[in-house]
Design an enzyme around this catalytic site. Structure first.
Site, PDB file in Angstrom:
ATOM      1  N   GLN A   1      25.919  59.295  10.714  1.00 56.17           N
ATOM      2  CA  GLN A   1      25.189  58.025  10.784  1.00 56.17           C
ATOM      3  C   GLN A   1      24.720  57.564   9.418  1.00 56.17           C
ATOM      4  O   GLN A   1      24.597  56.363   9.169  1.00 56.17           O
ATOM      5  CB  GLN A   1      23.982  58.152  11.716  1.00 56.17           C
ATOM      6  CG  GLN A   1      24.315  58.353  13.176  1.00 56.17           C
ATOM      7  CD  GLN A   1      24.247  59.809  13.580  1.00 56.17           C
ATOM      8  OE1 GLN A   1      24.622  60.697  12.809  1.00 56.17           O
ATOM      9  NE2 GLN A   1      23.763  60.074  14.776  1.00 56.17           N
TER      10      GLN A   1
ATOM     11  N   GLN B   1      16.732  63.408  14.536  1.00 56.61           N
ATOM     12  CA  GLN B   1      18.108  63.834  14.292  1.00 56.61           C
ATOM     13  C   GLN B   1      18.145  65.195  13.600  1.00 56.61           C
ATOM     14  O   GLN B   1      17.381  65.461  12.670  1.00 56.61           O
ATOM     15  CB  GLN B   1      18.800  62.800  13.413  1.00 56.61           C
ATOM     16  CG  GLN B   1      20.250  63.072  13.119  1.00 56.61           C
ATOM     17  CD  GLN B   1      21.150  62.681  14.270  1.00 56.61           C
ATOM     18  OE1 GLN B   1      20.829  61.787  15.029  1.00 56.61           O
ATOM     19  NE2 GLN B   1      22.281  63.355  14.392  1.00 56.61           N
TER      20      GLN B   1
ATOM     21  N   ASP C   1      12.706  60.260  17.130  1.00 58.35           N
ATOM     22  CA  ASP C   1      13.094  60.011  18.514  1.00 58.35           C
ATOM     23  C   ASP C   1      11.925  60.241  19.458  1.00 58.35           C
ATOM     24  O   ASP C   1      11.795  59.563  20.466  1.00 58.35           O
ATOM     25  CB  ASP C   1      14.268  60.914  18.903  1.00 58.35           C
ATOM     26  CG  ASP C   1      15.593  60.297  18.504  1.00 58.35           C
ATOM     27  OD1 ASP C   1      16.243  59.716  19.384  1.00 58.35           O
ATOM     28  OD2 ASP C   1      15.952  60.374  17.321  1.00 58.35           O
TER      29      ASP C   1
ATOM     30  N   CYS D   1      22.923  53.389  19.173  1.00 56.27           N
ATOM     31  CA  CYS D   1      22.172  54.583  18.786  1.00 56.27           C
ATOM     32  C   CYS D   1      20.796  54.158  18.279  1.00 56.27           C
ATOM     33  O   CYS D   1      20.576  53.007  17.914  1.00 56.27           O
ATOM     34  CB  CYS D   1      22.898  55.355  17.684  1.00 56.27           C
ATOM     35  SG  CYS D   1      24.532  55.955  18.134  1.00 56.27           S
ATOM     36  N   GLY D   2      19.900  55.113  18.212  1.00 55.80           N
ATOM     37  CA  GLY D   2      18.556  54.834  17.736  1.00 55.80           C
ATOM     38  C   GLY D   2      17.619  54.629  18.908  1.00 55.80           C
ATOM     39  O   GLY D   2      17.900  53.841  19.817  1.00 55.80           O
ATOM     40  N   ALA D   3      16.486  55.329  18.890  1.00 56.04           N
ATOM     41  CA  ALA D   3      15.579  55.312  20.037  1.00 56.04           C
ATOM     42  C   ALA D   3      15.145  53.907  20.446  1.00 56.04           C
ATOM     43  O   ALA D   3      15.235  53.548  21.630  1.00 56.04           O
ATOM     44  CB  ALA D   3      14.371  56.204  19.737  1.00 56.04           C
TER      45      ALA D   3
END
EC number: 5.3.1.23
Length: 358
Positions: free
Chosen positions: A205, A257, A246, A54-56
């Site tokens: 998260q 998010q 993002d 996860c995470g851009a």
């Protein structure tokens, strides 16, 4: 600061060894540290879709390595494997079509591919490009950490309370983190009394990942329900909300998010400063404003089951992944190219003309 951050590094979520991509399975954290090995683009695409990673920034880095894996497989099969890679480009892009870092990383890999068609070892050149993307993100994290700390110090250098949302740390990037990287650096500089981490529903998260990262480094962290953020700003002396992004548009609007927008509204009401930390690869100058960002949703059904039982008939679920925070609610956007305070279209354009500061 750089040396201190490097010395404090404890978490890494992406590793490339012996032509294999290893990802720390974020779905299993914090209860289990499980690594999954990937040897194909299809596997990496599924890892992105299923939120193993996860995470851009982390998604973009993983996709770059995924393309290397695809090239290795295609070259063994023979034929015009350069042209065949188009299928893998599409497969990886479709894994997270709204993730600008992913398309940025893959476009960079595509450009490199075009330059090395006649290269003596095009596979090695592609691998080197993916490694460079990974290392570049790590260096960007270090630069942003320093810039963010300088910004916090300019307003108040004493220990203070910060609030963050989702996960923007080592798990979400190729290095120390974006927003969490700034928080880590501020802790090392003695400017953090406590971090409040929104649990960040529905995937948690904040409570699963951010709290785990901070606690592993001895940084005081309190997990709070998302709905308590305004109350915390009012009663706990929070001075900054520090979040990631993002996607950032040409006017400085920020998609992040779900829940970020309401944090910005509450921060403005309570006189709390609002900082967005993201690499310039998250900035999409082709989009004029946040109104142009396609916002992904997950199935509403995910919200309609409690303790294995479905809620009553006639109930629908709304489960957006992202929201858009307008630029006029943001005090500063921190990137590796510099800091934009009170962002607008002109300031964002000026930022993107700069060279990286590392």
């Amino acid at each position: 600061m750089r040396d201190r951050l490097l010395a404090a590094e404890k978490v890494r979520a992406i590793e490339w060894r012996d032509s294999t991509l290893y990802l720390l399975d974020q779905r299993a954290l914090p209860f289990e540290e499980s690594w999954i090995a990937y040897d194909s683009a299809a596997g990496v695409a599924e890892a992105i879709r299923s939120m193993v990673v996860c995470g851009a920034p982390a998604i973009g880095i993983s996709a770059a390595y995924g393309l290397v894996l695809a090239a290795c497989g295609r070259s063994v099969a023979g034929g015009d494997w350069f042209a065949a890679l188009e299928e893998d480009f599409t497969l990886l892009v479709d894994a997270a079509p709204a993730a600008v870092n992913l398309s940025w990383a893959l476009n960079r890999m595509r450009e490199r591919l075009e330059r090395v068609r006649e290269h003596a070892d095009p596979l090695a050149a592609l691998e080197a490009e993916a490694l460079a993307i990974h290392e570049s993100d790590r260096e960007a994290n270090l630069t942003m950490a320093q810039l963010g700390v300088d910004l916090i110090r300019r307003h108040q250098g004493n220990p203070q309370a910060l609030l963050t949302h989702s996960n923007t740390g080592a798990l979400a990037t190729g290095g120390f983190g974006t927003a969490l990287g700034v928080i880590r650096a501020a802790w090392l500089e003695g400017m953090v009394e406590r971090v409040y981490a929104d649990e960040t529903r529905p995937w948690l998260q904040g409570s699963r990942l951010t709290a785990w990262e901070l606690a592993s480094e001895g940084i005081p962290v309190t997990v709070n329900v998302d709905a308590a953020a305004a109350h915390i700003m009012k009663t706990k002396g929070v001075t900054w909300v520090v979040v990631g992004a993002d996607r950032i548009t040409a006017n400085g609007d920020v998609a992040n998010q779900i829940g970020t927008y309401q944090l910005a509204v509450n921060a403005m009401h309570h006189g709390v400063r609002f900082m967005v930390v993201a690499p310039s690869s998250s900035i999409d100058m082709s989009l004029a404003s946040g109104d142009d960002i396609p916002l992904a949703e997950r199935a509403g059904e995910e919200l309609l089951e409690i303790a294995g039982k479905r809620l009553g008939e006639g109930v629908e679920g709304f489960n957006p992944l992202f929201d858009v925070t307008p630029a006029d609610l943001i005090d500063a956007i921190v990137t590796e190219k510099g800091v934009v305070e009170r962002p607008d279209t002109a300031k964002m354009a000026q930022l993107m003309c700069r060279k990286r500061l590392h």
